[in-house]
Write a protein that holds these residues in place. Structure first.
Motif, mmCIF file in Angstrom:
data_model
loop_
_atom_site.group_PDB
_atom_site.id
_atom_site.type_symbol
_atom_site.label_atom_id
_atom_site.label_comp_id
_atom_site.label_asym_id
_atom_site.label_seq_id
_atom_site.Cartn_x
_atom_site.Cartn_y
_atom_site.Cartn_z
ATOM 1 N N PHE A 80 0.841 -1.190 0.000
ATOM 2 C CA PHE A 80 0.000 0.000 0.000
ATOM 3 C C PHE A 80 0.881 1.247 0.000
ATOM 4 C CE2 PHE A 80 0.364 -1.056 4.579
ATOM 5 C CZ PHE A 80 0.867 0.123 5.078
ATOM 6 N N ASP A 81 0.258 2.377 -0.320
ATOM 7 C CA ASP A 81 0.917 3.671 -0.302
ATOM 8 C C ASP A 81 0.717 4.293 1.077
ATOM 9 O OD1 ASP A 81 1.691 6.323 -0.556
ATOM 10 O OD2 ASP A 81 0.719 6.631 -2.488
ATOM 11 N N PRO A 82 1.785 4.568 1.813
ATOM 12 C CA PRO A 82 1.603 5.100 3.172
ATOM 13 C C PRO A 82 0.977 6.490 3.194
ATOM 14 C CG PRO A 82 3.905 5.265 2.514
ATOM 15 C CD PRO A 82 3.203 4.457 1.445
ATOM 16 N N ASP A 83 1.012 7.193 2.059
ATOM 17 C CA ASP A 83 0.405 8.520 1.983
ATOM 18 C C ASP A 83 -1.060 8.469 1.569
ATOM 19 O OD1 ASP A 83 2.779 9.908 2.636
ATOM 20 O OD2 ASP A 83 3.495 9.679 0.573
ATOM 21 N N ASP A 84 -1.546 7.262 1.268
ATOM 22 C CA ASP A 84 -2.918 7.143 0.763
ATOM 23 C C ASP A 84 -3.537 5.834 1.237
ATOM 24 O OD1 ASP A 84 -5.244 7.686 -0.650
ATOM 25 O OD2 ASP A 84 -4.501 6.773 -2.503
ATOM 26 N N ARG A 119 13.519 7.709 4.454
ATOM 27 C CA ARG A 119 12.247 8.415 4.619
ATOM 28 C C ARG A 119 11.074 7.475 4.411
ATOM 29 N NH1 ARG A 119 15.082 12.529 1.780
ATOM 30 N NH2 ARG A 119 14.120 11.885 -0.192
ATOM 31 N N THR A 120 11.212 6.594 3.432
ATOM 32 C CA THR A 120 10.147 5.631 3.143
ATOM 33 C C THR A 120 9.933 4.690 4.320
ATOM 34 O OG1 THR A 120 10.618 5.723 0.768
ATOM 35 C CG2 THR A 120 9.417 3.793 1.574
ATOM 36 N N LEU A 121 11.009 4.190 4.887
ATOM 37 C CA LEU A 121 10.902 3.287 6.031
ATOM 38 C C LEU A 121 10.219 3.973 7.206
ATOM 39 C CD1 LEU A 121 14.387 1.513 5.939
ATOM 40 C CD2 LEU A 121 12.160 0.443 5.577
ATOM 41 N N ARG A 122 10.564 5.219 7.450
ATOM 42 C CA ARG A 122 9.941 5.945 8.570
ATOM 43 C C ARG A 122 8.446 6.136 8.332
ATOM 44 N NH1 ARG A 122 14.945 9.103 8.309
ATOM 45 N NH2 ARG A 122 16.226 8.607 10.150
ATOM 46 N N LYS A 123 8.067 6.434 7.083
ATOM 47 C CA LYS A 123 6.645 6.604 6.773
ATOM 48 C C LYS A 123 5.871 5.323 7.050
ATOM 49 C CE LYS A 123 6.390 10.235 3.253
ATOM 50 N NZ LYS A 123 5.933 10.536 1.872
ATOM 51 N N TYR A 124 6.376 4.201 6.530
ATOM 52 C CA TYR A 124 5.667 2.936 6.722
ATOM 53 C C TYR A 124 5.644 2.526 8.191
ATOM 54 C CZ TYR A 124 4.956 1.853 1.788
ATOM 55 O OH TYR A 124 4.516 1.852 0.492
ATOM 56 N N ALA A 125 6.748 2.744 8.898
ATOM 57 C CA ALA A 125 6.790 2.388 10.313
ATOM 58 C C ALA A 125 5.734 3.153 11.102
ATOM 59 C CB ALA A 125 8.180 2.647 10.880
#
Length: 280
Positions: A80-84, A119-125
């Motif tokens: 999934f997209d963590p921003d959506d 940055r991506t890892l932090r968003k998903y976490a």
């Protein structure tokens, strides 16, 4: 095979579900019935369905299969997209048995930029932490170098797929001294120091130079078991996409032998998986 064993990485696919624009291949029909027929041949009743890259973030095929098998015997790792992504969608998936999200940095054409990855890892976490989900990484072993500091700080379980995708062609002492595999020092250090890192023993055939003998896979598996046998899980990688027709039973047999040597058979095939995937 230990009673109650888990296969922590396998896929279901069907031509009936739409492919992502970036799909690298067209799937054959590998239904849940096909999957469970295979699992019976190796003595496994419990499975973790992992979202294949060909479907992108459309998890319909996986979720339909998960509904059929039920959360007692099945778990799911979605995309999934963590921003959506809506929290009620995540909760719905959680009730079905979803316990993780897959980040694929290996089999995509996207450039690997360390700062972007962090940055991506932090968003998903941030998204999965309230649900206690796993972030599964398909990543080159050497790329772990840029993640050694951030992984312990994320506060969620991280699972590295497929032995860490080692580059055995650059292993100068193959198949001896697995510490010499490029990037292996990053993985063993993380396993020793980070409580939240796990590894799947799976898909040896994608990397080993001696597939039938499994010489390199065995050396790596033994090093990982010696380092952190309580954070290893077995996985078949069925249906072996782009390697269809492969007989994975010899690998399963070797995994049983390797884990028995380290008194870890129940751990790797059952107990670790139950902890990783939140199976009570």
């Amino acid at each position: 095979m230990p009673v109650g064993a888990w296969d922590s990485h396998m896929h279901v696919t069907s031509p009936d579900y739409p492919l992502a624009k970036s799909a690298a291949y067209k799937p054959s029909l590998h239904s849940l019935d096909h999957a469970m027929t295979f699992e019976k041949t190796i003595g496994v009743n419990n499975i973790v369905l992992v979202q294949p890259s060909i479907y992108g973030n459309d998890n319909s095929c996986l979720l339909d299969a998960l509904k059929e098998i039920g959360p007692t015997r099945g778990r799911g790792v979605v995309g999934f997209d963590p921003d959506d992504i809506a929290s009620d969608t995540l909760q719905k998936w959680h009730r079905l048995g979803v316990r993780g999200v897959r980040l694929n940095f290996k089999s995509t054409n996207e450039p690997f930029d360390p700062d972007t990855v962090k940055r991506t890892l932090r968003k998903y976490a941030a998204v999965v932490k309230p649900l206690d989900w796993v972030i599964e990484l398909f990543v080159d072993l050497e790329q772990l170098r840029c993640m050694t500091e951030i992984i312990p700080e994320l506060g969620v379980k991280i699972c590295i797929a497929h032995f860490g995708a080692p580059d055995m062609k650059r292993w100068t002492s193959y198949p001896s001294d697995a510490c010499n595999v490029p990037g292996m020092q990053h993985l063993t250090t993380l396993l020793s120091q980070a409580d939240n890192l796990w590894v799947k023993l799976s898909a040896h055939y994608r990397y080993d130079l001696a597939v039938d003998e499994m010489a390199g896979s065995g050396a790596i598996a033994k090093l990982l078991l010696e380092t952190a046998k309580d954070k290893m899980v077995f996985a078949s990688d069925w249906p072996h996409t782009r390697f269809e027709g492969l007989d994975v039973k010899p690998f399963v047999s070797r995994c049983l032998d390797w884990t028995e040597e380290y008194d870890a058979k129940d751990l790797v095939f059952r107990d670790n998986a139950k902890r990783l995937w939140d199976c009570v």
